[in-house]
Design an enzyme around this catalytic site. Structure first.
Site, PDB file in Angstrom:
ATOM      1  N   GLU A  80      -2.462  -5.432   2.921  1.00  0.00           N
ATOM      2  CA  GLU A  80      -3.006  -5.745   1.602  1.00  0.00           C
ATOM      3  C   GLU A  80      -2.448  -4.767   0.563  1.00  0.00           C
ATOM      4  O   GLU A  80      -2.309  -3.577   0.819  1.00  0.00           O
ATOM      5  CB  GLU A  80      -4.530  -5.660   1.640  1.00  0.00           C
ATOM      6  N   ASP A 108      -5.174  -8.377   6.076  1.00  0.00           N
ATOM      7  CA  ASP A 108      -5.253  -7.143   5.293  1.00  0.00           C
ATOM      8  C   ASP A 108      -4.722  -5.928   6.044  1.00  0.00           C
ATOM      9  O   ASP A 108      -4.100  -5.050   5.450  1.00  0.00           O
ATOM     10  CB  ASP A 108      -6.704  -6.881   4.872  1.00  0.00           C
TER      11      ASP A 108
END
Length: 252
Positions: A80, A108
């Site tokens: 992310e 992420d």
């Protein structure tokens, strides 16, 4: 809200959030609630990763300060915050190296200890509702889901919370502090409710209209809570490398 975001979050987080929004043609000065949400999500991802390492025996350990020459590897790969091209490059590299199944959506984080991708969620609603939404979107048992709320609740795949209780408590405390600071400034209701956010935006635009009879005073005072809990969470040894990696503009 924009002033609050710039005061509350680490400058690197703010920079990454602005870059991400601009990549999708969004303006942080207009979509301030989204700006705040992205910054919050980014910070949780970094806090999730910080200080967690794997030693030479393959054991997971927590090191807040120690020998910089120790043979330690970061337990989590942060995906992310990268531009989409670089993020997919990192994901492909991980899949080729570890043999794990490639996810359909960008996750992420990647956990090198458990060998799985992680999807982090931060919600203003009920955690179980947001968890189901994430699970229905991802449709993969291979990606681990971990949801946090601003009220201290959390939910994770198979109740496997990955991190130790103290590390998760740091994240929950930070989220609760953000909520309290927003509430004290009258920002929380609009952050939670899209309708209220639209009303607040109209109000802000009216306040920004030039007025010949008065001048608007802007306060840049930071509350005692923010001074105490300013985001010093970031692993200082990692900051410079992350900044160079994440904020590097791809050549066009």
């Amino acid at each position: 809200m924009e002033d609050f975001v710039r005061q509350c979050f680490n400058p690197m987080i703010v920079e990454l959030a602005e870059k991400a929004m601009k990549e999708y043609g969004e303006d942080p000065k207009i979509e301030t609630n989204k700006f705040a949400a992205i910054c919050t999500h980014l910070e949780v991802c970094f806090m999730y990763s910080d200080f967690h390492f794997i030693d030479e025996r393959g054991e997971s350990i927590i090191v807040e300060s120690g020998d910089p020459n120790a043979l330690l590897k970061h337990r989590f790969e942060i995906i992310e915050g990268r531009d989409r091209t670089m993020a997919w490059t990192v994901v492909n590299s991980i899949c080729n190296t570890t043999g794990v199944e490639k996810p359909k959506f960008l996750p992420d984080l990647y956990d090198y200890k458990e060998n799985r991708f992680i999807e982090i969620g931060v919600t203003r609603r009920e955690v179980h509702i947001y968890y189901l939404e994430k699970a229905n979107k991802i449709k993969s048992e291979k990606t681990h889901i971990h949801i946090f709320s601003f009220t201290g609740e959390e939910m994770a795949t198979k109740a496997d919370y990955t991190l130790d209780e103290e590390s998760r408590a740091r994240i929950k405390t930070r989220l609760f502090t953000i909520r309290q600071e927003m509430a004290s400034r009258g920002l929380w209701d609009s952050f939670v409710s899209p309708r209220e956010a639209k009303r607040q935006l109209k109000k802000d635009l009216k306040l920004q209209e030039p007025c010949a009879d008065s001048q608007t005073k802007v306060s840049h005072r930071t509350s005692p809570a923010l001074k105490t809990l300013e985001p010093m969470w970031m692993d200082s040894n990692r900051t410079a490398a992350l900044r160079a990696s994440f904020l590097k503009c791809p050549k066009k």
